[in-house]
Design a protein around this motif. Sequence first.
Motif, PDB file in Angstrom:
ATOM      1  N   VAL A  12       0.824  -1.206   0.000  1.00 10.74           N
ATOM      2  CA  VAL A  12       0.000   0.000   0.000  1.00 10.74           C
ATOM      3  C   VAL A  12       0.860   1.259   0.000  1.00 10.74           C
ATOM      4  N   GLN A  13       0.512   2.190  -0.890  1.00 15.08           N
ATOM      5  CA  GLN A  13       1.045   3.553  -0.856  1.00 15.08           C
ATOM      6  C   GLN A  13      -0.144   4.440  -0.521  1.00 15.08           C
ATOM      7  N   LEU A  14      -0.091   5.084   0.640  1.00 18.90           N
ATOM      8  CA  LEU A  14      -1.194   5.899   1.122  1.00 18.90           C
ATOM      9  C   LEU A  14      -0.807   7.362   1.134  1.00 18.90           C
ATOM     10  N   ALA A  15      -1.660   8.190   0.532  1.00 19.89           N
ATOM     11  CA  ALA A  15      -1.496   9.646   0.572  1.00 19.89           C
ATOM     12  C   ALA A  15      -2.857  10.242   0.924  1.00 19.89           C
ATOM     13  N   ASP A  16      -3.081  10.427   2.221  1.00 22.15           N
ATOM     14  CA  ASP A  16      -4.340  10.986   2.702  1.00 22.15           C
ATOM     15  C   ASP A  16      -4.114  12.463   3.005  1.00 22.15           C
ATOM     16  N   VAL A  17      -4.329  13.288   2.004  1.00 20.54           N
ATOM     17  CA  VAL A  17      -4.109  14.727   2.119  1.00 20.54           C
ATOM     18  C   VAL A  17      -5.040  15.333   3.164  1.00 20.54           C
ATOM     19  N   ASP A  18      -6.279  14.835   3.228  1.00 18.68           N
ATOM     20  CA  ASP A  18      -7.260  15.371   4.171  1.00 18.68           C
ATOM     21  C   ASP A  18      -6.789  15.250   5.622  1.00 18.68           C
ATOM     22  N   ARG A  19      -6.099  14.170   5.956  1.00 19.06           N
ATOM     23  CA  ARG A  19      -5.625  13.961   7.336  1.00 19.06           C
ATOM     24  C   ARG A  19      -4.132  14.208   7.507  1.00 19.06           C
ATOM     25  N   GLY A  20      -3.416  14.426   6.399  1.00 21.76           N
ATOM     26  CA  GLY A  20      -1.974  14.630   6.485  1.00 21.76           C
ATOM     27  C   GLY A  20      -1.223  13.340   6.802  1.00 21.76           C
ATOM     28  N   VAL A  21      -1.711  12.213   6.272  1.00 20.81           N
ATOM     29  CA  VAL A  21      -1.100  10.909   6.520  1.00 20.81           C
ATOM     30  C   VAL A  21      -0.518  10.389   5.212  1.00 20.81           C
ATOM     31  N   TYR A  22       0.787  10.117   5.225  1.00 24.16           N
ATOM     32  CA  TYR A  22       1.497   9.615   4.049  1.00 24.16           C
ATOM     33  C   TYR A  22       2.380   8.470   4.511  1.00 24.16           C
ATOM     34  N   ASP A  23       2.185   7.286   3.928  1.00 25.54           N
ATOM     35  CA  ASP A  23       2.991   6.153   4.357  1.00 25.54           C
ATOM     36  C   ASP A  23       2.917   5.040   3.319  1.00 25.54           C
ATOM     37  N   ASP A  24       3.909   4.178   3.348  1.00 30.73           N
ATOM     38  CA  ASP A  24       3.942   2.953   2.551  1.00 30.73           C
ATOM     39  C   ASP A  24       4.018   1.796   3.544  1.00 30.73           C
ATOM     40  N   PHE A  25       3.198   0.774   3.346  1.00 31.27           N
ATOM     41  CA  PHE A  25       3.207  -0.369   4.242  1.00 31.27           C
ATOM     42  C   PHE A  25       2.673  -1.595   3.510  1.00 31.27           C
ATOM     43  N   THR A  26       2.927  -2.756   4.076  1.00 31.97           N
ATOM     44  CA  THR A  26       2.450  -4.006   3.519  1.00 31.97           C
ATOM     45  C   THR A  26       1.489  -4.654   4.511  1.00 31.97           C
ATOM     46  N   LEU A  27       0.371  -5.135   4.000  1.00 32.39           N
ATOM     47  CA  LEU A  27      -0.633  -5.803   4.824  1.00 32.39           C
ATOM     48  C   LEU A  27      -0.860  -7.216   4.325  1.00 32.39           C
ATOM     49  N   ARG A  28      -1.011  -8.124   5.260  1.00 29.70           N
ATOM     50  CA  ARG A  28      -1.469  -9.478   4.959  1.00 29.70           C
ATOM     51  C   ARG A  28      -2.864  -9.575   5.535  1.00 29.70           C
ATOM     52  N   VAL A  29      -3.833  -9.808   4.672  1.00 32.98           N
ATOM     53  CA  VAL A  29      -5.231  -9.845   5.088  1.00 32.98           C
ATOM     54  C   VAL A  29      -5.762 -11.261   4.881  1.00 32.98           C
ATOM     55  N   ALA A  30      -6.277 -11.829   5.965  1.00 32.75           N
ATOM     56  CA  ALA A  30      -6.872 -13.163   5.899  1.00 32.75           C
ATOM     57  C   ALA A  30      -8.362 -13.009   5.626  1.00 32.75           C
ATOM     58  N   ARG A  31      -8.825 -13.604   4.523  1.00 30.94           N
ATOM     59  CA  ARG A  31     -10.262 -13.582   4.209  1.00 30.94           C
ATOM     60  C   ARG A  31     -10.850 -14.920   4.639  1.00 30.94           C
ATOM     61  N   HIS A  32     -11.712 -14.844   5.646  1.00 28.74           N
ATOM     62  CA  HIS A  32     -12.402 -16.033   6.165  1.00 28.74           C
ATOM     63  C   HIS A  32     -13.325 -16.580   5.075  1.00 28.74           C
ATOM     64  N   PRO A  33     -13.536 -17.892   5.012  1.00 36.18           N
ATOM     65  CA  PRO A  33     -14.406 -18.466   3.978  1.00 36.18           C
ATOM     66  C   PRO A  33     -15.826 -17.874   3.951  1.00 36.18           C
ATOM     67  N   SER A  34     -16.327 -17.407   5.099  1.00 34.98           N
ATOM     68  CA  SER A  34     -17.679 -16.831   5.122  1.00 34.98           C
ATOM     69  C   SER A  34     -17.697 -15.337   4.784  1.00 34.98           C
ATOM     70  N   GLU A  35     -16.533 -14.753   4.578  1.00 34.02           N
ATOM     71  CA  GLU A  35     -16.413 -13.324   4.285  1.00 34.02           C
ATOM     72  C   GLU A  35     -16.416 -13.098   2.777  1.00 34.02           C
ATOM     73  N   THR A  36     -17.218 -12.147   2.304  1.00 34.93           N
ATOM     74  CA  THR A  36     -17.235 -11.843   0.874  1.00 34.93           C
ATOM     75  C   THR A  36     -16.029 -10.989   0.505  1.00 34.93           C
ATOM     76  N   ASP A  37     -15.680 -10.998  -0.782  1.00 38.59           N
ATOM     77  CA  ASP A  37     -14.598 -10.128  -1.256  1.00 38.59           C
ATOM     78  C   ASP A  37     -14.945  -8.658  -1.019  1.00 38.59           C
ATOM     79  N   ALA A  38     -16.212  -8.287  -1.197  1.00 43.03           N
ATOM     80  CA  ALA A  38     -16.633  -6.894  -0.989  1.00 43.03           C
ATOM     81  C   ALA A  38     -16.419  -6.474   0.461  1.00 43.03           C
ATOM     82  N   TYR A  39     -16.741  -7.351   1.391  1.00 39.84           N
ATOM     83  CA  TYR A  39     -16.523  -7.053   2.810  1.00 39.84           C
ATOM     84  C   TYR A  39     -15.034  -6.886   3.081  1.00 39.84           C
TER      85      TYR A  39
END
Length: 179
Positions: A12-39
């Motif tokens: 992720v490259q984040l540039a949130d001008v509204d809040r003044g937050v700028y950062d690069d980070f990596t996330l590992r997200v576990a999607r549970h079998p009952s969780e939709t992609d949209a969620y």
Amino acid sequence: MAAGATIHTFAVQLADVDRGVYDDFTLRVARHPSETDAYMVTRLLAYCLEYQDGIAFSEGVSSTDEPAVLVRDLTGAVTVWIEVGAPDAARLHHGSKLADRVVVYTHRDPTKVAAAWDGKKIHQAEEIVLRSFDSGFIDGAVVALGRRNTITLSVTESQLYLNLNDAVLMSVMRDETIR
């Protein structure tokens, strides 16, 4: 991590001008079998749009006493309670008593989500913010979703610009109070 969960990685490259937050980070997200992609995509966006020190994903659908995302201070106290989807009034009531701030990110019709809370007891309901996106925004992100993902997310004047694996999407982020 939940048994049978599908792991998605996001650079992720984040540039949130509204809040003044700028950062690069990596996330590992576990999607549970009952969780939709949209969620899951909404949960990911909630994390990014609330990004600050102490933010973390909870145990997810297996955790009944925590929201999808939360922020803790250095003492371990919950400061921000971040729900995703269409949580029930009891969860919002509990979260608003526990945390200084409560926000709900939804991939559903916000009018219908808020209607389910009408007449229900929710502590400091007028302080809770319901955030939603333009119709089709989350669905467009789901189509571009892979197991390994690159995201550039920019926010300026409540306008979201999302580049997910070279799919470019835009949305206005709408904030409503629930009462």
